[in-house]
Design a protein around this motif. Structure first.
Motif, short mmCIF file in Angstrom:
data_model
loop_
_atom_site.label_atom_id
_atom_site.label_comp_id
_atom_site.label_asym_id
_atom_site.label_seq_id
_atom_site.Cartn_x
_atom_site.Cartn_y
_atom_site.Cartn_z
N ASN A 84 0.83 -1.20 0.00
CA ASN A 84 0.00 0.00 0.00
C ASN A 84 0.86 1.25 0.00
O ASN A 84 0.56 2.25 -0.67
N ASN A 85 1.96 1.19 0.76
CA ASN A 85 2.85 2.34 0.88
C ASN A 85 3.59 2.62 -0.43
O ASN A 85 3.86 3.77 -0.77
N LEU A 86 3.93 1.56 -1.16
CA LEU A 86 4.69 1.71 -2.40
C LEU A 86 3.84 2.15 -3.58
O LEU A 86 4.36 2.70 -4.56
N LEU A 87 2.53 1.88 -3.53
CA LEU A 87 1.68 2.09 -4.69
C LEU A 87 1.79 3.50 -5.29
O LEU A 87 2.01 3.63 -6.51
N PRO A 88 1.66 4.59 -4.51
CA PRO A 88 1.73 5.91 -5.14
C PRO A 88 3.06 6.17 -5.85
O PRO A 88 3.09 6.78 -6.93
N ARG A 89 4.15 5.70 -5.25
CA ARG A 89 5.46 5.93 -5.86
C ARG A 89 5.59 5.19 -7.19
O ARG A 89 6.06 5.73 -8.18
N LEU A 90 5.16 3.92 -7.20
CA LEU A 90 5.26 3.15 -8.43
C LEU A 90 4.30 3.66 -9.49
O LEU A 90 4.61 3.62 -10.70
N GLU A 91 3.13 4.13 -9.08
CA GLU A 91 2.20 4.72 -10.04
C GLU A 91 2.82 5.95 -10.70
O GLU A 91 2.66 6.16 -11.92
N ARG A 92 3.54 6.72 -9.93
CA ARG A 92 4.18 7.92 -10.50
C ARG A 92 5.23 7.52 -11.54
O ARG A 92 5.24 8.06 -12.64
N TYR A 93 6.09 6.58 -11.20
CA TYR A 93 7.15 6.18 -12.12
C TYR A 93 6.58 5.54 -13.38
O TYR A 93 6.99 5.86 -14.49
N ALA A 94 5.61 4.63 -13.21
CA ALA A 94 5.02 3.97 -14.37
C ALA A 94 4.25 4.97 -15.25
O ALA A 94 4.22 4.85 -16.48
N GLY A 95 3.64 5.96 -14.60
CA GLY A 95 2.88 6.96 -15.33
C GLY A 95 3.71 7.77 -16.30
O GLY A 95 3.18 8.29 -17.29
N TRP A 96 5.02 7.89 -16.03
CA TRP A 96 5.89 8.61 -16.98
C TRP A 96 5.81 7.98 -18.37
O TRP A 96 5.94 8.67 -19.38
N LEU A 97 5.62 6.67 -18.43
CA LEU A 97 5.59 5.95 -19.70
C LEU A 97 4.18 5.55 -20.10
O LEU A 97 3.99 4.74 -21.02
#
Length: 707
Positions: A84-97
């Motif tokens: 749950n804690n990692l989700l926003p960070r990974l969403e941000r990185y994946a969203g770049w692409l």
């Protein structure tokens, strides 16, 4: 080569412009080449060392370059809270692409799961247990869903590898390899461990030796505990306080205005200390496994946003859950391992100009000695090796049944191929499969195996959810205030006789029990003005290890750790050395006859080594085989001459410890094994053959204490 050029230009652009990073960290730079070319890897760095980015940036670049489609990357964690804690960070990185990320675990709503199955996100965050639930679910077309899978990231991999969850993880990854019909790139993220090469080999599973793999740890030296991120000795302080009340006084008096994280070794201590701190007017939050997920989440979020406060936790906050920048790490008594100490130490000093630090507050002389020993090992650069528990026969039984659920029917001669030759799951498991058939866990027809009535009866509730959970937890009662779940408590708190009204301590607050629903295992409470008790049944602990108990012996013989000791700690340590001076000797172990006539062999070898010695030396050991982490009780009438004659050849006949019925009953899936194999599994796990052999090579001195 400039490694950054291997990253996708969009990823590199956002690293510089969106994150504002002037440069990558050494680990992040070193991981690019191996991960972009598809190698397996183990990325090592201290807590907050940028491991997630070191894995994600190259894998996202590979995803873009090779046009991966569908769910192509799995990100596995040991804790739902960490996901749950990692989700926003990974969403941000994946969203770049323009890529999507989703969660899948037990707390995710049914509607959200349907969306995941329909949309098939590029990156799926999950736990191994939830992943297996997908494989066996009739609602998931696992071959279609995982058709595009290319890589798996295992965060906090050391937290898996040392217990049965690790075997479960490896087995599920091998089954996924069969489902996708391609090898999966495996990337592990870990804090400092004592055996990184072996951990990488373990993570590679059946691919070890045939696939390229690298340990990447540019920020660590050869002796990982003594790395460049370690604080100077003055920033580690060891104190003796004598009681939890005194510990609360110290915590409330020192470091005012700072954000403090206090680790305790039990949930009961967390609750009691939380209450003591609140009574002193300290803004205090709590986190442990028996608090409800909502309670923990509220506590961790409030702590992350606050200043001048304390959060008291068990190891639930040891892993990478972000609770913001911390000023200080405080430890009550000794951590269990050096690795745990390093993980906790890494939570501090993350702000620019900050320093990693720790204050250890010990409540007893024994804990002070143990903490000093742990810091002595830390100062020597030693960290525990992460070793998978041997002979996981019960996990083999669970996996065979799970495979039958996944595939509905499997060939009675082909089942072992599903794990690609992974050691314990190969043809050598044939006796386990035969037992499953004989006992009705599996049925057979026409050369095919499928789930039998006994597996349905024992594990079939709630769509076989019991089969995907590797551990058996002790039964607990859910505590509710109105409709709000507060957490869970040990049932003994609700059954023991108490004068007056029954009060519980949960979340650092007192509660009055108003009603107990025994059938549904629920307890209803209202706030109380004080008092209350906390208790939970401990499970799964196998005592202090060989290296740490031997280091305790070194401390009692005069060795000091390379940290700052308070005057109280020095005084108490001197008392411990005086009182135990007859129990330690630099030239070997001591067999000490007390004034009462008891004869104790002070091995300082650890619980597992002592269990092995007690089983091996039945001629000289007390018939009840009484032992602990430090000593073994010998026969009262034993003489030094008897000892020499009876144990002369013991080093050549070391045997496994005995296992009691209660331990067998506590091994999940033990009912799916022949009893002799269940006992053999537990005996192998309780044994420490090298530790026992080392003790038998030492001379033993017999002494008699004066009355």
């Amino acid at each position: 080569m400039n490694e950054e050029r291997l990253l996708d230009p969009v990823v590199l652009h956002h690293v510089v412009n969106s994150l504002g990073w002037p440069d990558l960290r050494p680990l992040q730079r070193a991981s690019i080449g191996p991960l972009v070319q598809g190698d397996d890897a183990l990325l090592l760095a201290p807590t907050a060392g940028g491991k997630t980015e070191a894995a994600l940036f190259p894998l996202l670049s590979r995803m873009a370059e090779q046009s991966w489609t569908g769910t192509s990357l799995l990100y596995l964690c040991p804790l739902k809270a960490l996901l749950n804690n990692l989700l926003p960070r990974l969403e941000r990185y994946a969203g770049w692409l323009g890529r999507a990320v989703a969660l899948w675990h037990g707390d995710v709503a049914t509607s959200a799961r349907r969306a995941v199955l329909w949309q098939r996100p590029d990156i799926l965050l999950s736990t191994p247990e939830s992943l297996e639930a997908m494989l066996v679910s009739v609602n998931v077309d696992h071959r279609l869903f995982f058709a595009g899978l290319r890589a798996v990231v295992v965060d906090e991999v050391h937290a898996f590898a040392g217990d049965d969850r690790g075997w479960h993880l490896l087995a599920v990854l091998e089954r996924l390899t069969r489902v996708t019909d391609r090898p999966l790139q495996r990337v592990g993220l870990s804090a400092t461990v004592g055996n990184p090469d072996q951990l990488l080999t373990w993570l590679q599973g059946s691919g070890a030796g045939s696939r390229p793999g690298r340990v990447i740890a540019p920020e660590l030296r050869d002796k990982p505990a003594a790395d460049s991120t370690a604080p100077p000795p003055g920033q580690i302080e060891l104190d003796y306080v004598g009681s939890l009340t005194n510990a609360a006084k110290v915590i409330s008096a020192l470091h005012a205005g700072e954000k403090r994280l206090v680790f305790c070794e039990s949930r009961q201590t967390v609750e009691e200390l939380g209450q003591l701190l609140r009574e002193r007017g300290i803004t205090t939050f709590l986190s442990h496994a028996s608090l409800s997920a909502d309670e923990r989440r509220r506590s961790e979020q409030a702590f992350a946003e606050a200043r001048d406060c304390v959060i008291v936790s068990t190891s639930t906050l040891e892993l990478g859950i972000d609770v913001g920048d911390l000023d200080r790490f405080i430890q009550i008594d000794s951590p269990a391992t050096v690795a745990s100490f390093l993980q906790r130490l890494g939570r501090t000093g993350r702000r620019p100009g900050g320093t990693r630090n720790c204050l250890l507050l010990c409540r007893s002389g024994a804990e002070l000695t143990k903490a000093a020993a742990l810091l002595l090992l830390w100062g020597r650069g030693w960290v525990e090796p992460v070793v998978a528990p041997p002979e996981p026969r019960h996990i083999v039984a669970q996996q065979v049944m799970a495979l039958c659920l996944q595939e509905h029917r499997i060939g009675d001669r082909l089942w072992s191929a599903e794990w690609n030759g992974l050691g314990p799951f190969g043809p050598g498991a044939e006796p386990i499969v035969r037992h499953l058939v004989d006992q009705g866990y599996l049925d057979g027809d026409g050369g095919l195996l499928f789930i039998g009535p006994e597996a349905e009866r024992r594990f079939g509730r709630r769509h076989f959810m019991e089969m995907t959970a590797v551990f058996t937890g002790p039964p607990e009662f859910t505590v509710l205030h109105g409709r709000t779940e507060l957490g869970r408590v040990d049932p003994s708190l609700l059954t023991e006789k108490v004068p007056g009204e029954r009060r519980l301590l949960l979340g650092g607050r007192a509660w009055r029990v108003t009603y107990v629903d025994w059938r549904r295992r629920r307890c209803f409470v209202e706030p109380a003005d004080g008092g209350g008790r906390a208790r939970w049944t401990a499970s799964g602990w196998v005592g202090t290890g060989h290296a740490l108990t031997r280091a305790m012996r070194d401390v009692l013989l005069g060795a000091d750790p390379p940290v700052q000791l308070t005057a109280r700690a020095k005084t108490r340590l001197s008392v411990e050395r005086d009182e135990r001076s007859a129990l330690v000797h630099p030239g070997g172990s001591m067999a000490v006859r007390t004034a009462k006539g008891d004869l104790l062999w002070w091995t300082w070898a650890g619980l597992r080594a002592n269990a092995t010695l007690a089983a091996t030396l039945s001629e000289v050991v007390d018939p009840a085989q009484r032992f602990d982490d430090y000593a073994i009780r010998l026969r009262d009438n034993l003489t030094s001459e008897d000892w020499r004659s009876l144990v002369a050849d013991a080093g050549h006949r070391i045997c496994l410890p005995e296992v009691n019925d209660r331990a067998v009953a506590g091994l999940k899936f033990s009912t799916a094994l022949p009893e002799r194999l269940a006992r053999a599994t537990l005996a192998a796990r309780l044994a420490d053959l090298p530790g026992a052999a080392a003790l038998l090579d030492e001379p033993v001195r017999f002494v008699v204490l004066s009355p």
